[in-house]
Design an enzyme around this catalytic site. Structure first.
Site, PDB file in Angstrom:
ATOM      1  N   LYS A 246      -7.647 -21.665   0.913  1.00 21.57           N
ATOM      2  CA  LYS A 246      -6.919 -20.739   1.791  1.00 21.57           C
ATOM      3  C   LYS A 246      -6.826 -19.360   1.138  1.00 21.57           C
ATOM      4  O   LYS A 246      -7.071 -19.216  -0.064  1.00 21.57           O
ATOM      5  CB  LYS A 246      -5.515 -21.285   2.070  1.00 21.57           C
ATOM      6  CG  LYS A 246      -4.606 -21.345   0.849  1.00 21.57           C
ATOM      7  CD  LYS A 246      -3.301 -22.064   1.163  1.00 21.57           C
ATOM      8  CE  LYS A 246      -2.410 -22.149  -0.058  1.00 21.57           C
ATOM      9  NZ  LYS A 246      -1.232 -23.017   0.181  1.00 21.57           N
TER      10      LYS A 246
ATOM     11  N   TYR B 109      -0.887  11.860  -8.160  1.00 18.09           N
ATOM     12  CA  TYR B 109       0.242  12.183  -7.294  1.00 18.09           C
ATOM     13  C   TYR B 109       1.552  12.147  -8.080  1.00 18.09           C
ATOM     14  O   TYR B 109       1.745  11.291  -8.937  1.00 18.09           O
ATOM     15  CB  TYR B 109       0.343  11.166  -6.156  1.00 18.09           C
ATOM     16  CG  TYR B 109      -0.818  11.190  -5.197  1.00 18.09           C
ATOM     17  CD1 TYR B 109      -1.105  12.323  -4.438  1.00 18.09           C
ATOM     18  CD2 TYR B 109      -1.627  10.066  -5.047  1.00 18.09           C
ATOM     19  CE1 TYR B 109      -2.177  12.325  -3.547  1.00 18.09           C
ATOM     20  CE2 TYR B 109      -2.690  10.061  -4.153  1.00 18.09           C
ATOM     21  CZ  TYR B 109      -2.952  11.191  -3.413  1.00 18.09           C
ATOM     22  OH  TYR B 109      -4.009  11.196  -2.533  1.00 18.09           O
TER      23      TYR B 109
END
Ligand SMILES: *Cc1c(COP(=O)(O)O)cnc(C)c1O
Length: 372
Positions: free
Chosen positions: A38, A265
């Protein structure tokens, strides 16, 4: 094609096969190993991992949802694929089209599956204490009645353990209670003449910590990939498992920084001396936790390099001053070994305050997956 262009995952095939065979030896004689692939095989790459497992003789797989199951079928994965979660009734035709096995998440849902009107492979989930999915194990009459419904081919009855990773007396008692509850239901079904279904209750920690439990199938995720679930997890080392995943990216630019220059940033990093800065082509959109900004490290040619400044969506910057002759295109190791050094996924998880599965399972689809 282009798998190793910018950033990619390397899957160590030998490690994967080694883990598969180690788990096979751990399980009781005759118990079928159903690898859990999964969440894109816990981020490793469901198609790539399943193909290797299929080559090694695996014929049973489990996934979380329909789209994951279809992806495997379309890639040519054969054998049983069990969907562990809920599938919307509008999508029942796909269960037939792709020959999938669906979990009966409660008895009402079993009736819905039956009323679809075409024979369908199912496993019945039984709730023995996790209270996530499954019909309560005490509801024997309701569960037994599922065998009276048309169209359901009931291949299995299963449950899930919720504290089998914990060794405290209370957790061990709870796990044994879950087992007893499951066994009692199975006994009751047999007493009513209901047979011919497989049973399963163990996942990785259940198989590792309760190897004496004897059921027909074991659904194994984490052990196959070989990662420590947390920094404290001793199981992979105890079983001699090997880590399958390596995460790498390339340097996209190398530049000089001068005292006073700031990086990325928010300008949270400021150079206080002349240094060499490299951009690395992988970012938080690839699943790298933003918490690593300005406070983690990666490996370049066997040298430890600090991450400087905030992580960006598709890249981040590192200090490569200590690397001899760093160049554009050089490999950067985020998870795995470089020279004598190694960074493990569980260390990143620890730093980010989550478990290892929460790190690896969200590694982005745009990362290439290469079997080495
Ligand atoms: C995820 C999952 C597994 C596999 O879990 P591991 O602990 O990684 O082996 C097995 N069964 C169910 C129902 C699951 O949700």
């Amino acid at each position: 094609m282009f798998e190793k262009d910018r950033a990619w995952i390397e899957l160590d095939r030998e490690a994967l096969v080694h883990n598969l065979n180690t788990v096979r030896r751990l399980l009781p004689e005759g118990c079928r190993l159903m690898p859990c692939v999964k969440a894109n095989a816990f981020g490793h790459g469901a198609v790539q991992v399943s193909q290797v497992l299929m080559e090694e003789g695996v014929r049973d797989f489990c996934v979380a949802c329909l789209t994951e199951a279809i992806e495997l079928r379309e890639a040519g994965i054969e054998g049983q694929i069990l969907i562990l979660g809920y599938t919307d009734p509008a999508d029942f035709p796909a269960l037939i089209k792709y020959d999938l096995s669906q979990t009966v998440v409660d008895c009402g849902y079993g009736k819905l599956l039956s009323s679809f009107g075409q024979p369908m492979h199912v496993h019945i989930a039984v709730d023995t204490g996790m209270h996530r999915i499954g019909e309560r194990a005490e509801h024997v009459d309701e569960i037994a009645a599922l065998w009276q419904l048309p169209n359901l081919i009931i291949d299995g009855v299963y449950s899930h353990l919720c504290v089998s990773d914990e060794t405290s007396e209370e957790s061990r008692a709870f796990t044994l209670k879950q087992k007893a509850c499951f066994d009692q239901l199975v006994d009751e079904l047999h007493k009513r003449g209901i047979n011919g279904f497989m049973t399963h209750i163990q996942a990785s920690s259940g198989a590792a910590n309760y190897p004496d439990f004897r059921y027909d199938i074991a659904r194994i995720g984490a052990l196959i990939y070989g990662n420590e679930g947390t920094m404290e997890d001793q199981v992979p080392a105890r079983l001699g498992l090997r880590r399958v995943i390596r995460l790498k990216a390339r340097i996209s630019t190398v530049r000089k920084l001068y005292p006073g220059d700031t990086v990325s940033y928010g300008r949270v990093f400021k150079a206080d001396h002349e240094m060499l800065c490299a951009s690395v082509g992988i970012g938080y959109a690839d699943g790298i936790p933003r918490q690593l900004s300005n406070s983690w490290h990666v490996l370049v040619n066997g040298v430890d390099c600090p991450i400087i400044g905030m992580l960006c969506m598709d890249s981040f910057m590192i200090d490569v001053t200590a690397v001899p002759d760093p160049r554009q295109g050089d490999e950067v190791v985020l998870i795995g070994k470089s020279g004598d050094l190694e960074i493990r996924a569980c260390e990143i998880a620890h730093k980010a305050g989550v478990n290892t599965n929460a790190i690896v399972s969200i590694l982005s689809r745009r990362l290439g997956r290469v079997i080495v």
